[in-house]
Design an enzyme around this catalytic site. Sequence first.
Site, PDB file in Angstrom:
ATOM      1  N   CYS A   2       0.822  -1.199   0.000  1.00 48.45           N
ATOM      2  CA  CYS A   2       0.000   0.000   0.000  1.00 48.45           C
ATOM      3  C   CYS A   2       0.852   1.244   0.000  1.00 48.45           C
ATOM      4  CB  CYS A   2      -1.010  -0.066   1.110  1.00 48.45           C
ATOM      5  SG  CYS A   2      -2.634  -0.077   0.364  1.00 48.45           S
ATOM      6  N   ARG A  27      -5.981   2.907  -3.687  1.00 46.27           N
ATOM      7  CA  ARG A  27      -5.454   1.544  -3.730  1.00 46.27           C
ATOM      8  C   ARG A  27      -6.241   0.607  -2.836  1.00 46.27           C
ATOM      9  NH1 ARG A  27       0.327   1.404  -4.455  1.00 46.27           N
ATOM     10  NH2 ARG A  27       0.903   3.180  -5.660  1.00 46.27           N
ATOM     11  N   TRP A  78      -2.134  -2.551   3.668  1.00 47.06           N
ATOM     12  CA  TRP A  78      -2.955  -3.608   3.094  1.00 47.06           C
ATOM     13  C   TRP A  78      -2.334  -4.908   3.580  1.00 47.06           C
ATOM     14  CZ3 TRP A  78      -3.765  -7.789   0.006  1.00 47.06           C
ATOM     15  CH2 TRP A  78      -5.109  -8.012  -0.321  1.00 47.06           C
ATOM     16  N   ASN A 104       6.131  -1.279   3.050  1.00 46.32           N
ATOM     17  CA  ASN A 104       5.287  -1.930   2.050  1.00 46.32           C
ATOM     18  C   ASN A 104       5.991  -3.191   1.609  1.00 46.32           C
ATOM     19  OD1 ASN A 104       3.498   0.136   2.062  1.00 46.32           O
ATOM     20  ND2 ASN A 104       4.184   1.039   0.136  1.00 46.32           N
ATOM     21  N   GLY A 105       5.257  -4.272   1.479  1.00 41.13           N
ATOM     22  CA  GLY A 105       5.868  -5.492   0.968  1.00 41.13           C
ATOM     23  C   GLY A 105       5.782  -6.629   1.964  1.00 41.13           C
ATOM     24  N   GLU A 491     -13.811 -19.265 -17.445  1.00 40.77           N
ATOM     25  CA  GLU A 491     -13.412 -17.987 -16.862  1.00 40.77           C
ATOM     26  C   GLU A 491     -13.412 -16.900 -17.941  1.00 40.77           C
ATOM     27  OE1 GLU A 491     -13.190 -16.647 -14.127  1.00 40.77           O
ATOM     28  OE2 GLU A 491     -11.803 -14.961 -14.320  1.00 40.77           O
ATOM     29  N   LYS A 495     -15.670 -13.548 -17.594  1.00 45.49           N
ATOM     30  CA  LYS A 495     -15.072 -12.211 -17.661  1.00 45.49           C
ATOM     31  C   LYS A 495     -15.759 -11.410 -18.747  1.00 45.49           C
ATOM     32  CE  LYS A 495     -13.231 -12.090 -15.139  1.00 45.49           C
ATOM     33  NZ  LYS A 495     -13.000 -12.415 -13.848  1.00 45.49           N
ATOM     34  N   GLU A 498     -19.415 -10.449 -17.868  1.00 46.03           N
ATOM     35  CA  GLU A 498     -19.630  -9.558 -16.727  1.00 46.03           C
ATOM     36  C   GLU A 498     -19.220  -8.123 -17.012  1.00 46.03           C
ATOM     37  OE1 GLU A 498     -17.697 -10.629 -12.969  1.00 46.03           O
ATOM     38  OE2 GLU A 498     -15.951 -11.347 -14.038  1.00 46.03           O
ATOM     39  N   HIS A 514     -23.019 -32.144 -29.051  1.00 43.70           N
ATOM     40  CA  HIS A 514     -24.177 -32.614 -28.281  1.00 43.70           C
ATOM     41  C   HIS A 514     -25.211 -31.512 -28.082  1.00 43.70           C
ATOM     42  CE1 HIS A 514     -22.201 -36.408 -27.510  1.00 43.70           C
ATOM     43  NE2 HIS A 514     -21.106 -35.739 -27.174  1.00 43.70           N
ATOM     44  N   LYS A 611     -18.177  -6.410  -5.597  1.00 39.66           N
ATOM     45  CA  LYS A 611     -16.861  -7.043  -5.521  1.00 39.66           C
ATOM     46  C   LYS A 611     -16.873  -8.231  -4.569  1.00 39.66           C
ATOM     47  CE  LYS A 611     -12.505  -7.549  -6.332  1.00 39.66           C
ATOM     48  NZ  LYS A 611     -12.206  -8.163  -7.634  1.00 39.66           N
TER      49      LYS A 611
END
Length: 616
Positions: A2, A27, A78, A104-105, A491, A495, A498, A514, A611
Amino acid sequence: MCGIVGYVGAQDAAPILLEGLGRLEYRGYDSAGVAVVHRTGKGPATLKVRKASGRVADLAADLPARFKGAPGIGHTRWATHGEPSVANAHPHTDMSERIAVVHNGIIENADELRAKLTADGVEFTSQTDTETVAHLVAAAFANGAADLEQAVRTALKQVVGAYGIAVLDSEHPDRIVVARNGSPVLLGVGEREMFVASDVSALVGYTRQVVYLDDGELATITATGYRTFTLDDRSTAKQPSEVDWDVVGAEIGDHAHYLVKEIAEQPRSIERALRGRLDERFSTAHLGGLNLTIREAREFKRVKILGCGSACYAGELGAQLIEDLARVPATSESASEFRYRNPVVEPDTLYVAVSQSGETVDTLAAVQELQRKGGRVIGIINVVGSTIARQVDGGIYIHAGPEMSVAATKSFTSTLIAFALLALHLGRVRDLAPTEGRRIIDGLNQLPAQIEQILDEEKRTGLIAETAAEVAQRSSVLFIGRRRGWPVAKEGAQKFKEVSYVHAEAYASAELKHGPLALVSPELPTVACVPDDDLFEKNVSTLAEIRARKGPVVALAHRELSTDLADRTIVVPRNEPELDPILMSVPLQLLAYHAAVALDRDVDRPRNLAKSVTVE
Ligand code: GLU
């Protein structure tokens, strides 16, 4: 993952830190905090630290009027280690509260460092990996470090992992020391004041002169200047460059939408998912959080994966990875269906719950139902400390970082990485040969560069954007694939529908005849997953069936297909067959994105969707 902001100069730091943190807010984060050096009269300088869980506005509201002083550092967190809470929010301090650190990390050897520091009498106040750095810097001083720079260098030499950090020391109240390794840090040069930030957008309005640090580089900033150097204290002379704010854009860098930003982040998010988890020596994966002994990992007879939407499709690929590498029967099922049918829960099955947010209510209910019946459940989750993460018996965090767009992209591919690691681990405690483990590790290590290649190729040719604009004009699109290609197709269709609102349906290639073949006509484009594997010829036959009915075809393949078979081929780099689906998913994300843009959809917030689905 973050945000970091820091300030040295004559002004009070807190308002500048809060403003900068606010600019990094897009973020997404879970908590925030600031620390400043405070002086009263002639007394020694002390640190003041304030943290809040929630938004920067909550922190600002909580800050006393007397919160004065500089320099100062601030952070939006985060979480990767330890749930989001005030105690885990940064800055973290040493026991004497002389040193404050924002980071961060991910520090990979945090457990090891924590054990060592604890044995030396250090008492930890948080669950974070970051706190170790504050104690290491304090220990370096205790062992005779001459100044803050030396103490930070000594500390960082013991740290393995990725970091952007900023360190404040009340006994060096004129400076901030920062360091970068794998997580961005830049300096902002002002008039008798200096700034640091993890992202240039935090500095809008303060300065245009910035110095970007490279990995392995540290810097000291004071009100009057900066010095950059390495861990071995070699000076690296760096000149500032001028920021073009128009390029920085409002909030999401130079990306038009979060969706495409997150697609582009995948080389980095995959690196994070892999970081510290590959054991090259024994050709296996280290997954500390699984809470499964080797004996337990060997003993269960089946794996059952549960998730909703993209998590369920990722689970289908995960099941194939587990069957391929560990030879344990594995299946994936929609968590919502599972929970409603009074499932038979078997004691010798390992259950895996997949949820990016860790809040998906149907998945949570499935986990609770399983646990009520004595099932052993592990999680594959992005958000640390989320409800499902706390509920399960162990698991793997995917470390994809905050995902803002409703459509899952980087969380999908990072979930596949988690499954590959799980499959590798389960395989290696069973019958997977070391050479086979090695093959998978080599494949995993190649993925970030190969995704980069896909993204660069698209930038160069615009082929996917062009294809998407065409396909988006139809009222329906078919996505097909075989074996590993089938979940990729599912998937891809998910995607596509949506974000573009164009009807898209996935079919297993062999199922075409078929039923759905009746729909094939020049009006119905088919997107086909055609890897160069042992089923290539079968896939070619399917394409021939579609072409015979004049159906337009877009193929995802490892080499250009003849125009008899496909109108367009999107060539995808080749990895190991088990890992190819990860690469094949990326062009399909771009296809959906560009279709949504072509149709002027609300790309990041598709209608009717949320989300994290926390309602039934
Ligand atoms: N690993 C650190 C933590 O969990 C830093 C996370 C971040 O980048 O915000 O606190």
